[in-house]
Write a protein that holds these residues in place. Sequence first.
Motif, PDB file in Angstrom:
ATOM      1  N   ASN A  23      51.412  44.631  43.405  1.00 11.19           N
ATOM      2  CA  ASN A  23      52.173  45.848  43.651  1.00 11.19           C
ATOM      3  C   ASN A  23      51.499  46.778  44.644  1.00 11.19           C
ATOM      4  N   ASP A  24      50.155  46.826  44.646  1.00 13.63           N
ATOM      5  CA  ASP A  24      49.483  47.814  45.486  1.00 13.63           C
ATOM      6  C   ASP A  24      48.424  47.229  46.409  1.00 13.63           C
ATOM      7  N   VAL A  25      48.252  45.914  46.431  1.00 12.81           N
ATOM      8  CA  VAL A  25      47.294  45.292  47.341  1.00 12.81           C
ATOM      9  C   VAL A  25      48.057  44.360  48.280  1.00 12.81           C
ATOM     10  N   PRO A  26      47.949  44.535  49.591  1.00 16.30           N
ATOM     11  CA  PRO A  26      48.647  43.641  50.530  1.00 16.30           C
ATOM     12  C   PRO A  26      48.256  42.187  50.306  1.00 16.30           C
ATOM     13  N   LEU A  27      49.199  41.318  50.544  1.00 18.06           N
ATOM     14  CA  LEU A  27      49.010  39.910  50.224  1.00 18.06           C
ATOM     15  C   LEU A  27      47.831  39.300  50.960  1.00 18.06           C
TER      16      LEU A  27
ATOM     17  N   TYR B 106      45.109  40.541  51.640  1.00 14.45           N
ATOM     18  CA  TYR B 106      43.836  40.983  51.087  1.00 14.45           C
ATOM     19  C   TYR B 106      43.438  40.151  49.865  1.00 14.45           C
ATOM     20  N   LEU B 107      44.347  39.355  49.340  1.00 10.02           N
ATOM     21  CA  LEU B 107      44.112  38.627  48.104  1.00 10.02           C
ATOM     22  C   LEU B 107      43.667  37.206  48.387  1.00 10.02           C
ATOM     23  N   LYS B 108      42.744  36.746  47.583  1.00 11.41           N
ATOM     24  CA  LYS B 108      42.204  35.402  47.755  1.00 11.41           C
ATOM     25  C   LYS B 108      43.183  34.382  47.186  1.00 11.41           C
ATOM     26  N   PRO B 109      43.555  33.368  47.950  1.00  5.35           N
ATOM     27  CA  PRO B 109      44.440  32.327  47.418  1.00  5.35           C
ATOM     28  C   PRO B 109      43.822  31.662  46.192  1.00  5.35           C
ATOM     29  N   ASN B 110      44.670  31.299  45.248  1.00  8.38           N
ATOM     30  CA  ASN B 110      44.269  30.636  44.000  1.00  8.38           C
ATOM     31  C   ASN B 110      43.406  31.520  43.103  1.00  8.38           C
ATOM     32  N   SER B 111      43.440  32.836  43.331  1.00  7.73           N
ATOM     33  CA  SER B 111      42.737  33.760  42.438  1.00  7.73           C
ATOM     34  C   SER B 111      43.723  34.298  41.401  1.00  7.73           C
TER      35      SER B 111
ATOM     36  N   SER C 225      44.376  53.611  38.899  1.00  4.73           N
ATOM     37  CA  SER C 225      43.650  53.160  37.709  1.00  4.73           C
ATOM     38  C   SER C 225      43.039  51.779  37.875  1.00  4.73           C
ATOM     39  N   SER C 226      43.334  51.100  38.978  1.00  2.00           N
ATOM     40  CA  SER C 226      42.820  49.747  39.189  1.00  2.00           C
ATOM     41  C   SER C 226      41.331  49.771  39.514  1.00  2.00           C
ATOM     42  N   GLN C 227      40.590  48.854  38.899  1.00  2.00           N
ATOM     43  CA  GLN C 227      39.172  48.682  39.181  1.00  2.00           C
ATOM     44  C   GLN C 227      38.902  47.383  39.927  1.00  2.00           C
ATOM     45  N   ALA C 228      39.967  46.765  40.418  1.00  2.00           N
ATOM     46  CA  ALA C 228      39.808  45.497  41.123  1.00  2.00           C
ATOM     47  C   ALA C 228      39.107  45.710  42.454  1.00  2.00           C
ATOM     48  N   ARG C 229      38.184  44.832  42.758  1.00  2.00           N
ATOM     49  CA  ARG C 229      37.478  44.873  44.042  1.00  2.00           C
ATOM     50  C   ARG C 229      38.083  43.808  44.942  1.00  2.00           C
ATOM     51  N   VAL C 230      38.807  44.267  45.927  1.00  2.00           N
ATOM     52  CA  VAL C 230      39.470  43.320  46.819  1.00  2.00           C
ATOM     53  C   VAL C 230      38.959  43.520  48.230  1.00  2.00           C
ATOM     54  N   VAL C 231      38.806  42.430  48.922  1.00  2.00           N
ATOM     55  CA  VAL C 231      38.439  42.436  50.330  1.00  2.00           C
ATOM     56  C   VAL C 231      39.399  41.502  51.031  1.00  2.00           C
ATOM     57  N   PRO C 232      39.578  41.634  52.331  1.00  2.00           N
ATOM     58  CA  PRO C 232      40.485  40.730  53.035  1.00  2.00           C
ATOM     59  C   PRO C 232      40.086  39.281  52.824  1.00  2.00           C
ATOM     60  N   SER C 233      41.091  38.428  52.679  1.00  2.00           N
ATOM     61  CA  SER C 233      40.811  37.018  52.465  1.00  2.00           C
ATOM     62  C   SER C 233      40.511  36.298  53.766  1.00  2.00           C
ATOM     63  N   THR C 234      40.468  37.024  54.896  1.00  2.00           N
ATOM     64  CA  THR C 234      40.112  36.429  56.174  1.00  2.00           C
ATOM     65  C   THR C 234      39.006  37.262  56.789  1.00  2.00           C
ATOM     66  N   SER C 235      38.721  37.021  58.058  1.00  9.15           N
ATOM     67  CA  SER C 235      37.662  37.759  58.740  1.00  9.15           C
ATOM     68  C   SER C 235      38.080  39.169  59.124  1.00  9.15           C
ATOM     69  N   TYR C 236      39.358  39.502  58.897  1.00 11.25           N
ATOM     70  CA  TYR C 236      39.850  40.838  59.236  1.00 11.25           C
ATOM     71  C   TYR C 236      39.182  41.873  58.337  1.00 11.25           C
ATOM     72  N   ALA C 237      38.578  42.907  58.934  1.00 15.57           N
ATOM     73  CA  ALA C 237      37.864  43.928  58.166  1.00 15.57           C
ATOM     74  C   ALA C 237      38.585  45.253  58.274  1.00 15.57           C
TER      75      ALA C 237
ATOM     76  N   ARG D 124      39.679  50.593  55.021  1.00 13.47           N
ATOM     77  CA  ARG D 124      39.634  50.954  53.623  1.00 13.47           C
ATOM     78  C   ARG D 124      40.073  49.767  52.787  1.00 13.47           C
ATOM     79  N   GLN D 125      39.668  49.781  51.537  1.00 17.34           N
ATOM     80  CA  GLN D 125      39.820  48.581  50.744  1.00 17.34           C
ATOM     81  C   GLN D 125      41.123  48.509  49.977  1.00 17.34           C
ATOM     82  N   LYS D 126      41.865  49.611  49.893  1.00 15.03           N
ATOM     83  CA  LYS D 126      43.097  49.584  49.124  1.00 15.03           C
ATOM     84  C   LYS D 126      44.189  50.298  49.902  1.00 15.03           C
ATOM     85  N   ARG D 127      45.275  49.586  50.156  1.00 12.92           N
ATOM     86  CA  ARG D 127      46.412  50.192  50.822  1.00 12.92           C
ATOM     87  C   ARG D 127      47.670  49.756  50.097  1.00 12.92           C
ATOM     88  N   SER D 128      48.623  50.638  50.046  1.00 15.64           N
ATOM     89  CA  SER D 128      49.875  50.294  49.391  1.00 15.64           C
ATOM     90  C   SER D 128      50.719  49.444  50.333  1.00 15.64           C
ATOM     91  N   TYR D 129      51.725  48.782  49.751  1.00 12.80           N
ATOM     92  CA  TYR D 129      52.628  47.993  50.578  1.00 12.80           C
ATOM     93  C   TYR D 129      53.377  48.866  51.559  1.00 12.80           C
TER      94      TYR D 129
END
Length: 684
Positions: A55-59, A61-66, A146-158, A161-166
């Motif tokens: 809902n709040d992390v761009p696709l 940014y998420l690791k496949p198969n996580s 309220s999310s405590q998830a630590r997400v980073v881009p799943s590619t080399s793209y940096a 900021r670490q959290k953006r809404s859709y």
Amino acid sequence: MPSTDDWLNNPLGVVEGMFAASQNTPNSGWAAKAVAFFKDRLKEKDAHTWVPSLNDVPLHYLKPNSLVKFRCFIQDMFDPEFYMGTYEAVDPSTKAKVLRCGKYKDVTECGVDFNSRSTMTAERHTFYCVPIPGESPWVKEGYAGSSQARVVPSTSYAPTRQKRSYEEDDDDMDTDTQPQKQREPHTGPHSPTEPHGNGDCKRREKEAPSSQAASASHLDLNFPLPGEKGPSCLLKVYEEWDGFKLNEAVEVFGILSVSPALSALADEDASSSLLDPAGGMETAEEQRVHSPPASLVPRLHMLHAKPLPHNNPLLPAAGLEDNNSAFLSSTLREMAAVRAELLAYFTHVLLGDALAAEYLILHLVSNVYTRRDVLPLGKFTLNLSGCPAVASFTERFYQIIQQLVPSSYYLGMTLQNMNQMRLVPKKDYVANRLLSGALQLATNTSLFLDESQLEQGQLDTTGVRNVTALGNLISWQKVDYDFSYHQMEFPCNINVLIASEGRSLLPSDCQIHLQSQVAPPDLEAYLGGIQVHPQASQLNKFRMYLSVARQLDYSIADEVTKSVEDDFVDMRKDDPQSISAEDLHRMLVVARLLSLSLGQTSLSRDSWLRAKHVEMLRRSRMEQNKIWLRALLYLCHSKVDALGEPRLGEAGHLDHGALDLGKGGNHSAAVAVGGRRAEAALHL
């Protein structure tokens, strides 16, 4: 024992480890143990906040198969599909055949032995899920915060900021070609149910992104409400799929699958040779809808799901259960004080009308708590008439409501909307999917109907159907979905507020005419300031108050029931026409809502007397306006033209003889059930 990092970042590794260990233990029930493992982990304190949300992390940014979660709404249900539950593949290092598990995967490894006797097929069901329609911005921000998830881009793209809404990331995804390429980070082998092969696996995966980009322009994500943004996904369910219902709001925890191999189905030429024989019976349109590019519509393989009793981030996620008794008791102690603050705020919003503010609170805490035969008990559709036609009062009023309720939708009842919008979902047999409509909403959504937008003109066939659908929704809390050859009835639980200048053309449970305490010369300036919201802390109190009051249980003691019956008899002694069974039913509903709004879970004598008092004030006000209303109805009564089509008068009123709104064409039957409504409300 797998570590936290393992079950969050590599849940497939946990599943495959349990599958491998089960090979030495027949009838080990490894699949049930795997599901139980993840359920136990998610029960740990705050564990669900560690899981990143679609809902709040761009696709990208998420690791496949996580492991990810999704707060969603089941918009459609697709046909069951078969997949390879177990299969044999050649180990690339040892060249030996190894038994593999195909569960929670869309693609298999290359080198599958299709002639092996160890290959076993299994069944899974697919649901098409979208974000909860009309979810308020403050709800999305609350869950994301309220999310405590630590997400980073799943590619080399940096990113910076670490959290953006859709909503924030949507424009970047559409215009920036580099992120478009980075949304395809995962490569993998091919699916046994979709494309599969050996030698050309890598070549097909490289070609997939181009076909995805080509199909993205014409892919309809089928959101029920226009202008909605956010992710949609195909939810793959392996067990207990009968427990899921259409239009249900759920929170799903599952394994994310975004393999570009899935997008080979978007290429019609390639799909004809790659499809499973059973899937070859699908039309090209059906393939496009049921197998969209994974970069746009990811697959989510469910490990655990739970129905959402609410989508208010300020309340406990499990709802008001026994384990939240401390939260509930502390909230109940404060409800009377919060109600007084909210009443003062609504009085200011409604131009100084305290009685209208009282009924607005009752409307916002109403809820269909049960059904007796076809009668939905507990609903309280409010028609707020007398709304000023200046300074966009109704739009500002809706924005205030939107700031307080978790989900809402504003429907301006213009002729264009009524004649062109699809309010009722319709089955598309060519694509084999349910085309969504604006009335496909989640439970407890607040539907704001702005009838002041209705102008003089003519309703066509679509317009008549739409207005009739609104009437049926209000009267029976149901929507009849259009399946071309028949209609299918779907019950719902939607709070409907009708804002109008005169009496609404739609039915309602209660009408109150707004009496402004503001002088007309000062009205423009006053309306310009009503949108100033209270402080965030007070807004949160109002939000919690409304959600808690709506979820409380309620009962009527036998002695109170007897007292109510005696009062009803006494009121009819002098003048039997002064109060009807419908009036008694309305008073019982008002008494129930008054009790709940004060944090009381049972009807007391004082609450009953108070309900009688506010109803007396409302009816007295309506009597005072009766002569004016009769004149208005006479002047604005609709006409029927030579073709027999209902027309709208200057105030937009339909001819109720030509179109019996909300009663299914059976007005006498609706009147006859009035006594049953009151009797059912007394004994439930």
